[in-house]
Design a protein around this motif. Structure first.
Motif, short mmCIF file in Angstrom:
data_model
loop_
_atom_site.label_atom_id
_atom_site.label_comp_id
_atom_site.label_asym_id
_atom_site.label_seq_id
_atom_site.Cartn_x
_atom_site.Cartn_y
_atom_site.Cartn_z
N ALA A 244 0.84 -1.20 0.00
CA ALA A 244 0.00 0.00 0.00
C ALA A 244 0.88 1.25 0.00
N GLY A 245 1.93 1.23 0.82
CA GLY A 245 2.83 2.38 0.88
C GLY A 245 3.50 2.65 -0.46
N MET A 246 3.98 1.60 -1.11
CA MET A 246 4.62 1.79 -2.42
C MET A 246 3.62 2.28 -3.46
N SER A 247 2.38 1.76 -3.41
CA SER A 247 1.36 2.18 -4.37
C SER A 247 1.04 3.66 -4.19
N HIS A 248 0.81 4.07 -2.94
CA HIS A 248 0.48 5.48 -2.69
C HIS A 248 1.66 6.39 -3.03
N SER A 249 2.87 5.91 -2.79
CA SER A 249 4.06 6.70 -3.15
C SER A 249 4.12 6.93 -4.65
N GLN A 250 3.91 5.86 -5.41
CA GLN A 250 3.96 5.98 -6.88
C GLN A 250 2.81 6.84 -7.41
N ALA A 251 1.67 6.81 -6.71
CA ALA A 251 0.51 7.59 -7.16
C ALA A 251 0.57 9.04 -6.67
N GLY A 252 1.59 9.37 -5.86
CA GLY A 252 1.74 10.75 -5.38
C GLY A 252 1.00 11.05 -4.10
N ASN A 253 0.39 10.03 -3.46
CA ASN A 253 -0.30 10.24 -2.19
C ASN A 253 0.71 10.03 -1.05
N LEU A 254 1.57 11.02 -0.83
CA LEU A 254 2.73 10.84 0.03
C LEU A 254 2.37 10.68 1.50
N GLU A 255 1.32 11.34 1.98
CA GLU A 255 0.94 11.20 3.39
C GLU A 255 0.45 9.78 3.66
N LYS A 256 -0.37 9.25 2.76
CA LYS A 256 -0.82 7.86 2.91
C LYS A 256 0.37 6.91 2.83
N ALA A 257 1.29 7.22 1.92
CA ALA A 257 2.48 6.38 1.77
C ALA A 257 3.29 6.40 3.06
N TYR A 258 3.45 7.57 3.66
CA TYR A 258 4.22 7.68 4.90
C TYR A 258 3.58 6.85 6.02
N ASN A 259 2.26 6.95 6.16
CA ASN A 259 1.57 6.23 7.23
C ASN A 259 1.74 4.71 7.06
N CYS A 260 1.59 4.24 5.84
CA CYS A 260 1.69 2.79 5.60
C CYS A 260 3.11 2.29 5.76
N LEU A 261 4.07 3.02 5.20
CA LEU A 261 5.46 2.56 5.25
C LEU A 261 6.02 2.61 6.66
N SER A 262 5.65 3.63 7.44
CA SER A 262 6.16 3.71 8.81
C SER A 262 5.62 2.55 9.64
N GLN A 263 4.34 2.19 9.45
CA GLN A 263 3.77 1.04 10.17
C GLN A 263 4.43 -0.26 9.70
N ALA A 264 4.66 -0.37 8.40
CA ALA A 264 5.28 -1.58 7.86
C ALA A 264 6.69 -1.78 8.42
N LEU A 265 7.46 -0.69 8.50
CA LEU A 265 8.82 -0.81 9.01
C LEU A 265 8.83 -1.26 10.46
N ILE A 266 7.88 -0.75 11.25
CA ILE A 266 7.77 -1.19 12.65
C ILE A 266 7.42 -2.68 12.72
N LEU A 267 6.47 -3.12 11.86
CA LEU A 267 6.10 -4.54 11.84
C LEU A 267 7.27 -5.43 11.46
N SER A 268 8.17 -4.92 10.63
CA SER A 268 9.34 -5.71 10.23
C SER A 268 10.40 -5.72 11.31
N GLN A 269 10.12 -5.04 12.43
CA GLN A 269 11.10 -4.89 13.52
C GLN A 269 12.37 -4.20 13.01
N LEU A 270 12.16 -3.23 12.13
CA LEU A 270 13.24 -2.41 11.57
C LEU A 270 14.28 -3.25 10.84
N GLN A 271 13.81 -4.33 10.17
CA GLN A 271 14.74 -5.24 9.51
C GLN A 271 14.56 -5.32 8.00
#
Length: 419
Positions: A244-271
């Motif tokens: 979702a983060g990559m899709s919103h980033s490519q579509a120019g929806n940067l705030e949505k991209a930020y919210n999704c990617l920041s949550q994803a990175l936490i879920l990955s335990q920063l790995q």
């Protein structure tokens, strides 16, 4: 007394060959033993029982096929006896080869092979069974055997046949959507998925597959809509958030991209290096510079020594430092970028300009302007932007030469005066 030999032969034959009832019983016993082992998840012994049962069933089927064979005797009468015998043997052989074993026996043996990961044997057995005789589970095992063998064409074919019989099998519909995408036919998969969603819009597997198909088709706006729907359904897994983060980033929806990617990175335990990198880029683009630089630093640590990722990360890192007015750090990041991508013409130009106007190091500026010009002049068809960069660099090099000449003259006059 003359009748005794014939009676003896009959008794001998009855002793050697088992009665048909006994053959059936032995087949049933072997199948029951196999079923009992399967209930205990003992596929090792079950396989032995099923194989013996299959061999008996195959022999009986071949015998029946030969017994029921209608020989064209009227057409053979005019041929020599040797030729007749040859044709009859060939017809019997063909009948034996075409003999079909009972479908339930084949499916149970195939199921045992499948559960032991012998997908080739499982598919070879199941593909011989008519589709309307395959159980739903056997049909799934046939399709999934080809998936596990890496045979995408066969997987897509058999899964499409299964879906015709079981159109609401969401798991197989989702697999078929992605199978079409792998064959570069995402439109077929999307048509299938969208038709399914007319009846059931809540199947997470199908919705994921539709979202992924839109993403692979590079329709990032549509992909983002479907990923958002998945998140609303509670599918907040790493893959969904990241995609979702990559899709919103490519579509120019940067705030949505930020919210999704920041949550994803936490879920990955920063790995997850890719997620850290993309979050860093989005942070820089949304002016969250400090957070972005931390994410890019993390991406560097996670990707060493992946030169492809390091190439992209160091470039973004340089931009992040530059935009936060950390100019020496930006120069160092760009220099690291050149170690991964020495042919990056624009990077030499950016370093030279930074040294000239911001870091105030003329010697380093001249060095990088010259390196830029050496590369840029090799371009056979430079675009207008590159031509302008070449022109400005040449002007700067002239300016530096004039400054150097003035310094030399001043130094000469000073030396002459002292004498």
């Amino acid at each position: 007394m003359k009748k005794l030999p014939s009676l003896f032969v009959i008794l001998a034959l009855l002793t050697v060959q088992p009665a048909r009832g006994e053959a059936i019983d032995s087949l049933q016993i072997l199948m029951q033993r196999g079923d009992s082992c399967m209930q205990q998840f003992n596929t090792f012994e079950a396989l032995n029982h099923y194989q013996q049962a299959y061999a008996i069933a195959k022999t009986r089927s071949q015998q029946r096929a030969v017994e029921q064979l209608e020989l064209p005797l009227d057409k053979l009468e005019g041929l020599p006896q040797e030729r007749q015998d040859e044709i009859i043997e060939r017809l019997k052989h063909d009948a034996e080869q075409s003999a079909v074993v009972s479908c339930p026996i084949q499916m149970k043996l195939a199921d045992c092979y499948y559960k032991r990961a012998n997908y080739r044997q499982a598919s070879d057995l199941l593909k011989l069974i008519p589709e309307d005789s395959l159980s739903h589970e056997a049909f799934r095992e046939l399709a999934n055997s080809y998936k596990r063998l890496g045979d995408t064409d066969s997987y897509v074919y058999w899964t499409s046949q299964l879906v015709k019989h079981y159109p609401m099998d969401g798991e197989m519909v989702a697999g078929l959507i992605l199978g079409y995408a792998q064959l570069n036919q995402p439109e077929k998969g999307l048509t299938l998925g969208l038709n399914y969603s007319l009846k059931d819009r809540t199947n997470i597997l199908v919705n994921r597959a539709v979202a992924d198909a839109f993403f692979l088709k590079r329709d990032f706006t549509a992909a983002g809509i479907w990923y958002d729907q998945l998140l609303q359904q509670g599918d907040s897994t790493f893959n969904t958030l990241y995609s979702a983060g990559m899709s919103h980033s490519q579509a120019g929806n940067l705030e949505k991209a930020y919210n999704c990617l920041s949550q994803a990175l936490i879920l990955s335990q920063l790995q997850h290096a890719g997620c850290a990198y993309r979050l860093g880029v989005v942070c820089v683009d949304t002016k969250r510079y400090e957070e972005g630089l931390r994410a890019l630093d993390l991406a560097i640590e996670l990707t060493k020594p992946d030169t492809t990722m390091m190439n992209a990360i160091t470039l973004s890192q340089g931009e992040g430092y530059y935009l936060t007015e950390h100019y020496p750090e930006a120069v160092e990041a760009w220099k690291r970028h050149l170690s991964y991508n020495p042919g990056s013409i624009a990077t030499y130009y950016n370093i030279a300009n930074t040294y000239t106007y911001l870091v105030k190091d003329d010697e380093q500026a001249k060095k990088y302007y010259q390196q830029f010009l050496d590369l840029a002049r090799q371009e056979a068809e430079p675009n207008e932007q590159l031509k302008e960069m070449i022109r400005k660099s040449e002007e700067m090099m002239k300016t530096y030469r004039l400054i150097e000449q003035r310094k030399q003259k001043t130094k000469g006059r000073s030396s002459h005066g002292l004498q």
